[in-house]
Design a protein around this motif. Structure first.
Motif, PDB file in Angstrom:
ATOM      1  N   VAL A  34       0.837  -1.204   0.000  1.00  0.00           N
ATOM      2  CA  VAL A  34       0.000   0.000   0.000  1.00  0.00           C
ATOM      3  C   VAL A  34       0.867   1.247   0.000  1.00  0.00           C
ATOM      4  N   HIS A  35       1.919   1.270   0.815  1.00  0.00           N
ATOM      5  CA  HIS A  35       2.826   2.427   0.859  1.00  0.00           C
ATOM      6  C   HIS A  35       3.525   2.619  -0.496  1.00  0.00           C
ATOM      7  N   LEU A  37       2.361   1.694  -3.465  1.00  0.00           N
ATOM      8  CA  LEU A  37       1.369   2.189  -4.420  1.00  0.00           C
ATOM      9  C   LEU A  37       1.039   3.657  -4.174  1.00  0.00           C
ATOM     10  N   GLU A  38       0.971   4.057  -2.906  1.00  0.00           N
ATOM     11  CA  GLU A  38       0.726   5.464  -2.600  1.00  0.00           C
ATOM     12  C   GLU A  38       1.859   6.341  -3.113  1.00  0.00           C
ATOM     13  N   ALA A  39       3.089   5.852  -3.003  1.00  0.00           N
ATOM     14  CA  ALA A  39       4.232   6.612  -3.512  1.00  0.00           C
ATOM     15  C   ALA A  39       4.172   6.722  -5.041  1.00  0.00           C
ATOM     16  N   GLU A  40       3.773   5.642  -5.720  1.00  0.00           N
ATOM     17  CA  GLU A  40       3.636   5.682  -7.180  1.00  0.00           C
ATOM     18  C   GLU A  40       2.539   6.655  -7.594  1.00  0.00           C
ATOM     19  N   ILE A  41       1.412   6.638  -6.872  1.00  0.00           N
ATOM     20  CA  ILE A  41       0.309   7.554  -7.178  1.00  0.00           C
ATOM     21  C   ILE A  41       0.754   8.999  -6.998  1.00  0.00           C
ATOM     22  N   LYS A  42       1.474   9.271  -5.925  1.00  0.00           N
ATOM     23  CA  LYS A  42       1.974  10.626  -5.672  1.00  0.00           C
ATOM     24  C   LYS A  42       2.913  11.059  -6.791  1.00  0.00           C
ATOM     25  N   GLU A  45       0.802  11.865  -9.851  1.00  0.00           N
ATOM     26  CA  GLU A  45       0.102  13.144  -9.678  1.00  0.00           C
ATOM     27  C   GLU A  45       1.061  14.311  -9.868  1.00  0.00           C
TER      28      GLU A  45
END
Length: 165
Positions: A34-35, A37-42, A45
C-alpha cells in the motif's frame, strides 16, 4: 506427568501462534505494498501537475504568436474561416454506433465473392482475383455520412459549446 489433554492444548496453542504469525506477516507485506502504491500515485500526480504546467507554458498566446511570426514564410498559416467549423451533429458516427452487418448476408457475400474471385482468376489471372476480392470486402460495412447542416439562424455569431454525445 502430562496428560493427553495438556498435550492437545499445547499443540493447539502452537498452531494458533503459527497462524497468528503468518497473518501478521501477510498484513505487513500488504501494508508495504500500500505504501509503495501510494508513492507511485503521488509520483504520477506530480508528473501530471508538471505536464499541465508545461502545457500552459507552451500554449501561451504570446509565445504562439511569436512562433507564427518567426516561421510565417515556412508554415504559411492563415486564420480559420468561420465556414470551416462544424457542429458535433455533422460529424460521422462513432465506431460503436456503426450498424453490425448481418452474419448470414456476410457469409453469402463472402461465398459469392469467393466464387467470383475463382472465375476472375481463371479469366484475368491472380492479380484480377485479388482486386475483385478487395472490392467485394469493402462493401461489407456502409460508410456513415454526416447529417446535413441546418440553415443558420439569427444567432449565427454564437458558437454552441458542450460535450459530444
Amino acid at each position: 506427568m502430562l496428560k493427553t489433554f495438556d498435550l492437545v492444548l499445547i499443540g493447539v496453542m502452537t498452531a494458533t501462534a503459527a497462524v497468528t504469525y503468518t497473518i501478521k506477516h501477510r498484513a505487513e507485506l500488504k501494508l508495504e505494498e500500500v505504501h509503495r502504491l501510494e508513492a507511485e500515485i503521488k509520483l504520477e500526480e506530480d508528473t501530471i501537475d508538471l505536464l499541465k504546467a508545461d502545457w500552459a507554458l507552451q500554449s501561451q498566446p504570446n509565445r504562439l504568436e511569436r512562433l507564427v511570426k518567426a516561421y510565417d514564410d515556412e508554415l504559411q498559416l492563415q486564420p480559420t474561416q468561420s465556414t470551416a467549423l462544424v457542429h458535433a451533429k455533422e460529424l460521422p458516427m462513432l465506431k460503436s454506433e456503426v450498424p453490425v452487418p448481418d452474419v448470414t448476408e456476410a457469409k453469402a457475400s463472402a461465398k459469392s465473392a469467393t466464387e467470383a474471385s475463382a472465375k476472375s482468376a481463371t479469366a484475368a489471372g491472380a492479380k484480377g482475383a485479388a482486386l475483385a476480392g478487395a472490392t467485394v470486402t469493402t462493401k461489407a460495412q456502409p460508410v456513415p455520412k454526416p447529417a446535413p447542416r441546418a440553415e443558420p439562424e439569427d444567432d449565427a455569431d454564437e458558437i454552441e459549446t458542450g460535450s459530444v454525445e
